[in-house]
Scaffold this motif. Structure first.
Motif, mmCIF file in Angstrom:
data_model
loop_
_atom_site.group_PDB
_atom_site.id
_atom_site.type_symbol
_atom_site.label_atom_id
_atom_site.label_comp_id
_atom_site.label_asym_id
_atom_site.label_seq_id
_atom_site.Cartn_x
_atom_site.Cartn_y
_atom_site.Cartn_z
ATOM 1 N N PHE B 16 0.837 -1.209 0.000
ATOM 2 C CA PHE B 16 0.000 0.000 0.000
ATOM 3 C C PHE B 16 0.870 1.256 0.000
ATOM 4 N N PHE B 17 1.886 1.262 0.866
ATOM 5 C CA PHE B 17 2.690 2.483 0.984
ATOM 6 C C PHE B 17 3.613 2.691 -0.214
ATOM 7 N N VAL B 18 4.126 1.611 -0.775
ATOM 8 C CA VAL B 18 4.962 1.772 -1.975
ATOM 9 C C VAL B 18 4.120 2.355 -3.112
ATOM 10 N N ILE B 19 2.889 1.839 -3.256
ATOM 11 C CA ILE B 19 2.025 2.340 -4.332
ATOM 12 C C ILE B 19 1.601 3.784 -4.049
ATOM 13 N N SER B 20 1.163 4.039 -2.809
ATOM 14 C CA SER B 20 0.677 5.395 -2.516
ATOM 15 C C SER B 20 1.818 6.417 -2.622
ATOM 16 N N GLY B 21 3.012 6.048 -2.150
ATOM 17 C CA GLY B 21 4.157 6.963 -2.286
ATOM 18 C C GLY B 21 4.563 7.132 -3.735
ATOM 19 N N GLY B 22 4.534 6.031 -4.495
ATOM 20 C CA GLY B 22 4.915 6.075 -5.901
ATOM 21 C C GLY B 22 3.988 6.976 -6.709
ATOM 22 N N LEU B 23 2.677 6.890 -6.439
ATOM 23 C CA LEU B 23 1.710 7.746 -7.148
ATOM 24 C C LEU B 23 1.985 9.215 -6.851
ATOM 25 N N LYS B 24 2.347 9.503 -5.600
ATOM 26 C CA LYS B 24 2.637 10.899 -5.239
ATOM 27 C C LYS B 24 3.926 11.379 -5.906
ATOM 28 N N TRP B 55 8.583 9.933 -0.286
ATOM 29 C CA TRP B 55 9.825 9.155 -0.154
ATOM 30 C C TRP B 55 9.804 8.311 1.102
ATOM 31 N N LEU B 56 9.257 8.877 2.182
ATOM 32 C CA LEU B 56 9.156 8.111 3.428
ATOM 33 C C LEU B 56 8.247 6.899 3.210
ATOM 34 N N GLU B 57 7.150 7.111 2.486
ATOM 35 C CA GLU B 57 6.219 6.011 2.228
ATOM 36 C C GLU B 57 6.877 4.920 1.389
ATOM 37 N N VAL B 58 7.555 5.328 0.336
ATOM 38 C CA VAL B 58 8.168 4.341 -0.567
ATOM 39 C C VAL B 58 9.286 3.572 0.154
ATOM 40 N N LEU B 59 10.143 4.296 0.865
ATOM 41 C CA LEU B 59 11.283 3.630 1.516
ATOM 42 C C LEU B 59 10.820 2.756 2.682
ATOM 43 N N ALA B 60 9.994 3.325 3.560
ATOM 44 C CA ALA B 60 9.538 2.533 4.710
ATOM 45 C C ALA B 60 8.674 1.369 4.236
ATOM 46 N N GLY B 61 7.814 1.615 3.238
ATOM 47 C CA GLY B 61 6.978 0.544 2.688
ATOM 48 C C GLY B 61 7.833 -0.545 2.053
ATOM 49 N N GLY B 62 8.828 -0.153 1.298
ATOM 50 C CA GLY B 62 9.693 -1.125 0.634
ATOM 51 C C GLY B 62 10.517 -1.927 1.635
ATOM 52 N N LEU B 66 11.738 -6.468 3.881
ATOM 53 C CA LEU B 66 12.990 -7.066 4.353
ATOM 54 C C LEU B 66 12.866 -7.350 5.844
ATOM 55 N N ARG B 67 13.065 -8.576 6.212
ATOM 56 C CA ARG B 67 12.776 -8.979 7.582
ATOM 57 C C ARG B 67 13.575 -8.165 8.612
ATOM 58 N N ALA B 68 14.849 -7.959 8.328
ATOM 59 C CA ALA B 68 15.689 -7.267 9.299
ATOM 60 C C ALA B 68 15.252 -5.815 9.494
ATOM 61 N N TRP B 69 14.582 -5.277 8.497
ATOM 62 C CA TRP B 69 14.168 -3.875 8.556
ATOM 63 C C TRP B 69 12.707 -3.721 8.952
ATOM 64 N N ARG B 70 12.028 -4.857 9.141
ATOM 65 C CA ARG B 70 10.571 -4.806 9.281
ATOM 66 C C ARG B 70 10.123 -3.987 10.490
ATOM 67 N N LYS B 71 10.784 -4.212 11.618
ATOM 68 C CA LYS B 71 10.365 -3.537 12.851
ATOM 69 C C LYS B 71 10.572 -2.023 12.727
ATOM 70 N N ALA B 72 11.749 -1.644 12.243
ATOM 71 C CA ALA B 72 12.045 -0.212 12.095
ATOM 72 C C ALA B 72 11.066 0.435 11.117
ATOM 73 N N SER B 73 10.802 -0.239 10.007
ATOM 74 C CA SER B 73 9.880 0.311 9.018
ATOM 75 C C SER B 73 8.474 0.430 9.592
ATOM 76 N N ALA B 74 8.050 -0.611 10.330
ATOM 77 C CA ALA B 74 6.706 -0.586 10.913
ATOM 78 C C ALA B 74 6.590 0.572 11.897
ATOM 79 N N LEU B 75 7.639 0.824 12.668
ATOM 80 C CA LEU B 75 7.612 1.941 13.628
ATOM 81 C C LEU B 75 7.469 3.278 12.899
ATOM 82 N N VAL B 76 8.232 3.430 11.830
ATOM 83 C CA VAL B 76 8.168 4.678 11.061
ATOM 84 C C VAL B 76 6.778 4.857 10.454
ATOM 85 N N ILE B 77 6.237 3.780 9.876
ATOM 86 C CA ILE B 77 4.920 3.863 9.239
ATOM 87 C C ILE B 77 3.836 4.136 10.271
#
Lengths: 156, 140
Positions: B16-24, B55-62, B66-77
């Protein structure tokens, strides 16, 4: 290092020693870098995109002397109900409807364009094109559109 | 728990976030207008937000993929979603009748609908935090 969840990519990319906080900071830093790069590429603030300065609330619209109303909703919606005296104008019937509009309009008269309301943006686009073609500034789009006209606090 | 069930929230939320960030990112001026519609900022501040959020949406969504980044990304989102919920509530209380601007120009979602949708996204984010047992020192 477990490989079960590492189907691809170089291992350094996963920065396995880094804490969650470190990753959050790195993620934010990457975002900032990307946005700065993007901003440098796109250039300064697109002031012309700030169409919002051309919006008018219904309350403010009522204060304008004898405004000319333009309805940019689909024909079926217009046929069902519209503001008395409103001219239907959209990009499809532009030339013909603009002629009708010019019969009614004079440069001292403000024009207010409305579309259906929540989320529609045709009124902004129509108002922008009218400003361009008529060469005057007093052409606005109505915040809230038709739903505000029908149900708003200051409904007409 | 089955692995695909654990993977469902990050895949849905990340997608969702990769698509929504990409559209923006595809139409930055559209999103700039959407930011202005909230009438909370203008000029350079609004332009900066209009570039940072996608950019925050695309990077955090993407990075949610990645498992190692999942927690950090989820916190940011989640932080992004909570801030956005507050902004939507403020727009609603101020009586702003606007489109949320969440999915570029074609979304057509009202503030109220966006508020409710965000609750589901927040639930997905919290589920990721609960089910992701990757400790800080763990491998990907």
């Amino acid at each position: 290092m477990g490989k079960a969840f590492l189907p691809w990519g170089p291992t350094w990319f996963y920065l396995s020693g880094m804490s969650t906080f470190g990753r959050v900071v790195l993620l934010l830093a990457l975002t900032l870098l990307a946005a700065i790069g993007h901003g440098l590429y796109l250039g300064p603030v697109p002031e012309e995109a700030a169409l919002d300065s051309w919006s008018v609330s219904l309350e403010a619209a009522r204060g304008l002397p004898n405004p000319l109303w333009v309805d940019s909703r689909p024909e079926s919606a217009y046929a069902t109900a519209h503001l008395p005296g409103a001219i239907r104008l959209d990009f499809d019937n532009w030339d013909q409807a603009l002629g009708d509009l010019l019969l009614e309009w004079d440069p001292d008269r403000s024009v207010i364009v409305y579309c259906s309301g929540n989320g529609c943006e045709s009124s902004q686009a129509i108002a922008a094109r009218l400003r361009e073609e008529l060469g005057v500034d007093s052409i606005f789009w109505l915040e809230g559109g038709w739903s505000k006209l029908r149900h708003g606090d200051h409904a007409l | 728990m089955k692995r695909w069930i654990i993977l469902l929230p990050p895949v849905l939320l990340g997608g969702f976030f990769v698509i929504s960030g990409g559209l923006k990112l595809a139409a930055p001026e559209e999103f700039y207008r959407a930011v202005l519609r909230y009438r909370m900022m203008e000029g350079e501040a609004a332009w900066a937000v209009a570039l940072l959020i996608p950019w925050l949406e695309v990077l955090a969504g993407g990075f949610l993929f990645l498992r190692a980044w999942r927690k950090a990304s989820a916190l940011v989102i989640l932080a992004l979603l909570f801030v956005f919920e507050a902004i939507l509530a403020s727009a609603f209380l101020r009586g702003l009748d606007i489109e949320c601007g969440c999915l570029g120009s074609g979304g057509g979602t009202s503030v109220g609908m966006a508020f409710v949708r965000n609750l589901f996204l927040i639930a997905a984010g919290l589920t990721i935090l609960r089910t992701d047992h990757t400790s800080d020192e763990a491998a990907p």
